[in-house]
Design a protein around this motif. Structure first.
Motif, PDB file in Angstrom:
ATOM      1  N   GLU A  33      22.508  37.235  43.558  1.00 33.71           N
ATOM      2  CA  GLU A  33      22.605  38.662  43.833  1.00 33.71           C
ATOM      3  C   GLU A  33      24.028  39.097  44.118  1.00 33.71           C
ATOM      4  OE1 GLU A  33      19.835  40.015  46.778  1.00 33.71           O
ATOM      5  OE2 GLU A  33      18.241  38.750  45.976  1.00 33.71           O
ATOM      6  N   ASN A  34      24.813  38.241  44.747  1.00 32.42           N
ATOM      7  CA  ASN A  34      26.196  38.559  45.110  1.00 32.42           C
ATOM      8  C   ASN A  34      27.118  37.496  44.539  1.00 32.42           C
ATOM      9  OD1 ASN A  34      26.014  40.967  46.916  1.00 32.42           O
ATOM     10  ND2 ASN A  34      24.559  39.601  47.939  1.00 32.42           N
ATOM     11  N   ILE A  35      27.974  37.940  43.617  1.00 32.88           N
ATOM     12  CA  ILE A  35      28.827  37.029  42.866  1.00 32.88           C
ATOM     13  C   ILE A  35      30.277  37.320  43.206  1.00 32.88           C
ATOM     14  CG2 ILE A  35      29.537  36.334  40.544  1.00 32.88           C
ATOM     15  CD1 ILE A  35      26.597  37.212  39.730  1.00 32.88           C
ATOM     16  N   LEU A  36      30.957  36.329  43.786  1.00 36.56           N
ATOM     17  CA  LEU A  36      32.360  36.479  44.164  1.00 36.56           C
ATOM     18  C   LEU A  36      33.252  36.070  43.005  1.00 36.56           C
ATOM     19  CD1 LEU A  36      34.660  37.023  46.124  1.00 36.56           C
ATOM     20  CD2 LEU A  36      34.296  34.712  47.064  1.00 36.56           C
ATOM     21  N   ILE A  37      34.155  36.990  42.635  1.00 38.10           N
ATOM     22  CA  ILE A  37      35.131  36.711  41.588  1.00 38.10           C
ATOM     23  C   ILE A  37      36.523  36.866  42.195  1.00 38.10           C
ATOM     24  CG2 ILE A  37      36.040  37.394  39.344  1.00 38.10           C
ATOM     25  CD1 ILE A  37      33.248  38.484  38.659  1.00 38.10           C
ATOM     26  N   PRO A  38      37.136  35.748  42.612  1.00 33.15           N
ATOM     27  CA  PRO A  38      38.528  35.817  43.066  1.00 33.15           C
ATOM     28  C   PRO A  38      39.406  36.117  41.855  1.00 33.15           C
ATOM     29  CG  PRO A  38      37.453  33.784  43.774  1.00 33.15           C
ATOM     30  CD  PRO A  38      36.579  34.412  42.748  1.00 33.15           C
ATOM     31  N   PHE A  39      40.345  37.056  41.998  1.00 29.12           N
ATOM     32  CA  PHE A  39      41.092  37.501  40.828  1.00 29.12           C
ATOM     33  C   PHE A  39      42.531  37.818  41.194  1.00 29.12           C
ATOM     34  CE2 PHE A  39      42.192  40.630  37.482  1.00 29.12           C
ATOM     35  CZ  PHE A  39      41.895  39.852  36.375  1.00 29.12           C
ATOM     36  N   ASP A  40      43.461  37.193  40.452  1.00 28.93           N
ATOM     37  CA  ASP A  40      44.881  37.440  40.696  1.00 28.93           C
ATOM     38  C   ASP A  40      45.596  38.042  39.488  1.00 28.93           C
ATOM     39  OD1 ASP A  40      45.145  35.318  38.926  1.00 28.93           O
ATOM     40  OD2 ASP A  40      46.079  33.956  40.368  1.00 28.93           O
ATOM     41  N   GLY A  41      44.835  38.389  38.460  1.00 30.13           N
ATOM     42  CA  GLY A  41      45.427  39.009  37.280  1.00 30.13           C
ATOM     43  C   GLY A  41      45.903  38.038  36.225  1.00 30.13           C
ATOM     44  N   SER A  42      45.844  36.743  36.476  1.00 34.44           N
ATOM     45  CA  SER A  42      46.309  35.739  35.514  1.00 34.44           C
ATOM     46  C   SER A  42      45.306  35.572  34.367  1.00 34.44           C
ATOM     47  CB  SER A  42      46.517  34.391  36.212  1.00 34.44           C
ATOM     48  OG  SER A  42      45.276  33.878  36.670  1.00 34.44           O
ATOM     49  N   ASP A  43      45.755  34.935  33.283  1.00 34.43           N
ATOM     50  CA  ASP A  43      44.882  34.689  32.135  1.00 34.43           C
ATOM     51  C   ASP A  43      43.672  33.844  32.517  1.00 34.43           C
ATOM     52  OD1 ASP A  43      46.557  36.177  30.510  1.00 34.43           O
ATOM     53  OD2 ASP A  43      47.563  34.420  29.655  1.00 34.43           O
ATOM     54  N   GLU A  44      43.910  32.786  33.310  1.00 35.96           N
ATOM     55  CA  GLU A  44      42.781  31.934  33.697  1.00 35.96           C
ATOM     56  C   GLU A  44      41.819  32.675  34.614  1.00 35.96           C
ATOM     57  OE1 GLU A  44      46.368  30.528  36.150  1.00 35.96           O
ATOM     58  OE2 GLU A  44      46.010  30.796  34.027  1.00 35.96           O
ATOM     59  N   ALA A  45      42.350  33.530  35.492  1.00 34.26           N
ATOM     60  CA  ALA A  45      41.469  34.331  36.350  1.00 34.26           C
ATOM     61  C   ALA A  45      40.647  35.309  35.516  1.00 34.26           C
ATOM     62  CB  ALA A  45      42.283  35.074  37.410  1.00 34.26           C
ATOM     63  N   MET A  46      41.238  35.829  34.431  1.00 39.31           N
ATOM     64  CA  MET A  46      40.515  36.751  33.551  1.00 39.31           C
ATOM     65  C   MET A  46      39.331  36.044  32.896  1.00 39.31           C
ATOM     66  SD  MET A  46      40.004  39.729  32.382  1.00 39.31           S
ATOM     67  CE  MET A  46      41.454  40.708  32.702  1.00 39.31           C
ATOM     68  N   LYS A  47      39.530  34.796  32.491  1.00 38.28           N
ATOM     69  CA  LYS A  47      38.407  34.041  31.916  1.00 38.28           C
ATOM     70  C   LYS A  47      37.286  33.895  32.939  1.00 38.28           C
ATOM     71  CE  LYS A  47      38.737  30.809  28.979  1.00 38.28           C
ATOM     72  NZ  LYS A  47      38.815  30.489  27.592  1.00 38.28           N
ATOM     73  N   GLY A  48      37.655  33.598  34.180  1.00 38.16           N
ATOM     74  CA  GLY A  48      36.658  33.482  35.240  1.00 38.16           C
ATOM     75  C   GLY A  48      35.955  34.810  35.498  1.00 38.16           C
ATOM     76  N   ALA A  49      36.727  35.898  35.486  1.00 37.38           N
ATOM     77  CA  ALA A  49      36.150  37.219  35.735  1.00 37.38           C
ATOM     78  C   ALA A  49      35.150  37.594  34.648  1.00 37.38           C
ATOM     79  CB  ALA A  49      37.256  38.274  35.830  1.00 37.38           C
ATOM     80  N   LYS A  50      35.513  37.347  33.402  1.00 42.78           N
ATOM     81  CA  LYS A  50      34.598  37.669  32.299  1.00 42.78           C
ATOM     82  C   LYS A  50      33.300  36.885  32.425  1.00 42.78           C
ATOM     83  CE  LYS A  50      38.107  39.107  28.977  1.00 42.78           C
ATOM     84  NZ  LYS A  50      38.842  38.760  27.753  1.00 42.78           N
ATOM     85  N   HIS A  51      33.420  35.603  32.756  1.00 41.99           N
ATOM     86  CA  HIS A  51      32.220  34.770  32.911  1.00 41.99           C
ATOM     87  C   HIS A  51      31.382  35.248  34.101  1.00 41.99           C
ATOM     88  CE1 HIS A  51      29.773  31.212  32.244  1.00 41.99           C
ATOM     89  NE2 HIS A  51      29.739  31.078  33.556  1.00 41.99           N
ATOM     90  N   GLY A  52      32.048  35.569  35.204  1.00 38.75           N
ATOM     91  CA  GLY A  52      31.334  36.044  36.392  1.00 38.75           C
ATOM     92  C   GLY A  52      30.599  37.344  36.139  1.00 38.75           C
ATOM     93  N   ILE A  53      31.217  38.232  35.378  1.00 37.18           N
ATOM     94  CA  ILE A  53      30.574  39.499  35.057  1.00 37.18           C
ATOM     95  C   ILE A  53      29.387  39.279  34.120  1.00 37.18           C
ATOM     96  CG2 ILE A  53      30.934  41.687  33.816  1.00 37.18           C
ATOM     97  CD1 ILE A  53      33.768  41.682  35.185  1.00 37.18           C
ATOM     98  N   GLU A  54      29.528  38.367  33.164  1.00 37.80           N
ATOM     99  CA  GLU A  54      28.397  38.029  32.294  1.00 37.80           C
ATOM    100  C   GLU A  54      27.239  37.482  33.123  1.00 37.80           C
ATOM    101  OE1 GLU A  54      29.776  35.307  29.312  1.00 37.80           O
ATOM    102  OE2 GLU A  54      31.113  36.796  28.408  1.00 37.80           O
TER     103      GLU A  54
END
Length: 146
Positions: free
Chosen positions: A3-24
């Motif tokens: 229900e609650n998904i934490l996406i740590p994000f610093d704007g880097s390319d690798e963080a973007m990959k994590g963010a996209k996966h977390g949002i999916e």
């Protein structure tokens, strides 16, 4: 499930990959995204010159953190998801783990840089989060080039 998904994000390319996966993942589960940026200022001791502009530096980090967490929330909104932003100061690995525990996150999803065949498989922040979090952690690694 999540229900609650934490996406740590610093704007880097690798963080973007994590963010996209977390949002999916959030879209699949109907979860809420929590976008976290951690301000990691240099530690003590500091020179007199750094102390003079520390407030200005903190303000720039805060503005950047608001910008990049806003980017994650825009991506989440495109998927029809709710999103919460948060900024913290300190050691990124520790702050990510503490936020997950304090806010009752169900999973942490973060990107990790590939450091070569002979280097660490996970970046230092990702490695610390994986080793210390009580919350389940999903890491998304940058593509290997060698």
């Amino acid at each position: 499930m999540y229900e609650n998904i934490l996406i740590p994000f610093d704007g880097s390319d690798e963080a973007m990959k994590g963010a996209k996966h977390g949002i999916e993942l959030a879209a699949t589960c109907g979860g809420t995204v929590h976008a976290l940026y951690v301000v990691d200022l240099p530690g003590a001791p500091r020179t007199v010159y750094l102390r003079d502009d520390e407030d200005e530096m903190r303000e720039r980090y805060r503005e950047y953190g608001e910008e990049v967490t806003g980017d994650v929330c825009e991506m989440a909104a495109e998927e029809g998801l709710d999103c919460v932003t948060a900024l913290r100061s300190g050691s990124p690995g520790e702050e990510i783990v503490d936020y997950a525990k304090d806010e009752g996150m169900d999973v942490i999803v973060l990107g990790s840089a590939y450091r070569g065949k002979w280097g660490a498989l996970l970046g230092s922040t990702a490695e610390k989060v994986v080793r210390t979090a009580e919350t389940p952690v999903v890491t998304v690694r940058e593509k290997m080039n060698d």
